[in-house]
Structure formats: structure tokens, C-alpha cells
Write a protein that holds these residues in place. Structure first.
Motif, mmCIF file in Angstrom:
data_model
loop_
_atom_site.group_PDB
_atom_site.id
_atom_site.type_symbol
_atom_site.label_atom_id
_atom_site.label_comp_id
_atom_site.label_asym_id
_atom_site.label_seq_id
_atom_site.Cartn_x
_atom_site.Cartn_y
_atom_site.Cartn_z
ATOM 1 N N ARG A 116 -7.678 6.986 1.365
ATOM 2 C CA ARG A 116 -7.453 6.626 3.127
ATOM 3 C C ARG A 116 -6.322 6.710 3.683
ATOM 4 N NH1 ARG A 116 -11.186 2.276 1.692
ATOM 5 N NH2 ARG A 116 -13.213 2.851 2.437
ATOM 6 N N THR A 117 -5.467 7.755 3.202
ATOM 7 C CA THR A 117 -3.811 7.743 2.630
ATOM 8 C C THR A 117 -3.296 9.211 3.993
ATOM 9 O OG1 THR A 117 -3.284 8.835 0.970
ATOM 10 C CG2 THR A 117 -2.732 6.731 1.124
ATOM 11 N N VAL A 118 -3.028 10.593 3.366
ATOM 12 C CA VAL A 118 -2.731 11.466 4.378
ATOM 13 C C VAL A 118 -4.389 12.323 4.796
ATOM 14 C CG1 VAL A 118 -2.066 13.384 3.852
ATOM 15 C CG2 VAL A 118 -1.378 12.247 2.066
ATOM 16 N N SER A 141 -5.081 10.214 8.277
ATOM 17 C CA SER A 141 -3.397 10.423 9.131
ATOM 18 C C SER A 141 -3.549 10.993 10.020
ATOM 19 C CB SER A 141 -2.308 10.260 8.061
ATOM 20 O OG SER A 141 -1.960 11.711 8.335
ATOM 21 N N PRO A 188 3.466 3.661 4.830
ATOM 22 C CA PRO A 188 2.717 2.851 4.074
ATOM 23 C C PRO A 188 2.178 1.649 4.716
ATOM 24 C CG PRO A 188 4.875 2.747 2.973
ATOM 25 C CD PRO A 188 5.607 3.064 4.202
ATOM 26 N N VAL A 231 -2.234 11.487 -4.577
ATOM 27 C CA VAL A 231 -2.732 11.143 -3.095
ATOM 28 C C VAL A 231 -3.574 10.602 -3.196
ATOM 29 C CG1 VAL A 231 -3.501 12.160 -0.919
ATOM 30 C CG2 VAL A 231 -1.711 13.539 -1.998
ATOM 31 N N LYS A 232 -3.571 8.758 -2.158
ATOM 32 C CA LYS A 232 -4.200 7.917 -2.725
ATOM 33 C C LYS A 232 -5.481 7.452 -1.288
ATOM 34 C CE LYS A 232 -1.756 4.591 -4.954
ATOM 35 N NZ LYS A 232 -0.323 3.875 -4.250
ATOM 36 N N GLU A 267 -3.864 4.012 6.074
ATOM 37 C CA GLU A 267 -3.077 4.420 6.316
ATOM 38 C C GLU A 267 -2.392 5.577 7.340
ATOM 39 O OE1 GLU A 267 -0.176 5.822 3.115
ATOM 40 O OE2 GLU A 267 -1.037 3.531 1.683
ATOM 41 N N ASP A 292 -10.444 13.147 -0.761
ATOM 42 C CA ASP A 292 -8.974 12.878 -0.824
ATOM 43 C C ASP A 292 -9.832 11.441 -2.199
ATOM 44 O OD1 ASP A 292 -9.705 10.437 0.103
ATOM 45 O OD2 ASP A 292 -8.319 9.960 0.516
ATOM 46 N N LYS A 328 -1.424 0.022 5.736
ATOM 47 C CA LYS A 328 -2.419 0.494 6.489
ATOM 48 C C LYS A 328 -2.909 -0.704 7.706
ATOM 49 C CE LYS A 328 -4.150 0.722 1.932
ATOM 50 N NZ LYS A 328 -4.876 0.920 0.574
ATOM 51 N N TRP A 373 0.759 7.997 8.008
ATOM 52 C CA TRP A 373 1.491 7.785 6.391
ATOM 53 C C TRP A 373 1.878 9.140 7.268
ATOM 54 C CZ3 TRP A 373 1.586 12.535 5.068
ATOM 55 C CH2 TRP A 373 2.277 12.544 3.509
ATOM 56 N N PRO A 374 3.368 8.990 6.509
ATOM 57 C CA PRO A 374 4.120 8.742 5.246
ATOM 58 C C PRO A 374 4.402 7.531 5.968
ATOM 59 C CG PRO A 374 5.545 10.013 6.031
ATOM 60 C CD PRO A 374 4.519 10.068 7.231
#
Ligand SMILES: [Zn+2]
Length: 171
Positions: A72-74, A77, A124, A69-70, A118, A47, A126, A121-122
Motif C-alpha cells: 500500500r505504498t508505490v 499512489s 510517507p 517496496v512496502k 500512502e 506489492d 498514510k 507516496w513518496p
């Protein structure tokens, strides 16, 4: 964290599982598991535009960018890890566990980063394990120190596996 740091963390995940299962480090299975650990440890950074994993898995990273998709998110997770667990089920037990543990090591050590992850996630939100002033910034000196520590651990695990008596030696 940098890719090399994640590779070592993934490698350690494989070593821990091999030790736990009492599988010889001098076997083809172990070699495959250690290699898989190295690769799976870095996978979540697909990502991150410009990362090696984003280049290697270009169609996937392009899709993630298209979906906005940012970092360190999806892919960092627990929900995504759960999805991977389901997808990796057909793998032989050794590779399944090494893949999941090594992949999981990635968001785990990213929690030490000052920008956090995250993890849920979802939602939001951190999560960061360390206060900002001692958190490990990507590419910083503290990351280098952390990587050397991981490297030391990665050497101690197979040694302790080969020579269990060193663990029982009185200090
Ligand atoms: Zn990451």
C-alpha cells in the motif's frame, strides 16, 4: 481488502464507464472491458507477497520485494497512477479508461481499510477515510458485508442500463 473485493470494484468501474458511454453490455467490447476491469482492480496488490497478483506477475513482485517496496505504498499512489496513465495512452479509449478507472478503484476502496494507504507516496503519510472502529479490516466480516454491497451495485448498474424506466418509477 481481498482480491475478490477488488475484482468486483474493478468490474463496477468498467460497468460505470460502459453505461456512461452507452455501450451495450452484450458486446465483445463490453466483455473485454469487464474482464479488464476485474483484472486491473486487483493489480495494485502486486506489492503484497503471496497475493495472486504477486504470483501471476512474479518478476514484477520479485523486483518490488528486492526494492523493499512496502504494501500500500508505490503501487497504491497517485504518482504511480499518473505513470500508468502515460503508459496506457496507446490503448483504445474504452480500454484505456476502464484500465485507469479500475486500477484507481483499488487504492480508493483500500482507503476504507484500517491501515490506510500512502496515496501521496513518496510522502510517507498514510491516509484512511474511516475512523479505526468502523474501518474495514482485510478479510473481516465488515469486508464481506462491503463486498455483498458492491455485488448488489454490480447487478443494479446493468439492470438500470437495460431498463432505465425502473429508475424513474415512483416509489
Ligand atoms: Zn491493496
Amino acid at each position: 481488502m481481498l482480491q475478490k473485493t477488488h475484482s468486483i470494484a474493478g468490474f463496477i468501474s468498467a460497468e460505470i464507464f460502459l453505461t456512461y458511454q452507452d455501450i451495450s453490455f452484450f458486446s465483445w467490447d463490453a466483455a473485454g472491458a469487464l474482464l479488464l476491469g476485474c483484472l486491473a482492480g486487483t493489480l495494485a496488490d502486486v506489492d503484497k507477497p503471496g497475493s495472486t497478483m504477486a504470483k501471476v506477475l512474479f518478476p514484477l513482485s520479485a523486483l518490488l520485494r528486492l526494492l523493499k517496496v512496502k504494501h500500500r505504498t508505490v503501487t497504491h499512489s497517485l504518482l504511480f497512477l499518473l505513470l500508468l496513465i502515460m503508459m496506457a495512452m496507446p490503448l483504445p479509449a474504452l480500454y484505456f479508461w476502464v484500465f485507469i478507472l479500475a486500477y484507481g478503484s483499488h487504492p480508493l476502496i483500500d482507503l476504507l481499510n484500517e491501515r490506510g494507504v500512502e496515496l501521496f507516496w513518496p510522502i510517507p503519510f498514510k491516509i484512511r477515510l474511516l475512523p479505526k472502529f468502523i474501518a474495514i479490516d482485510t478479510g473481516s466480516t465488515s469486508e464481506t458485508v462491503f463486498r455483498w454491497l458492491l455485488l448488489a451495485v454490480s447487478l443494479v448498474i446493468p439492470l438500470a442500463h437495460l431498463f432505465p424506466q425502473i429508475l424513474q418509477m415512483p416509489l
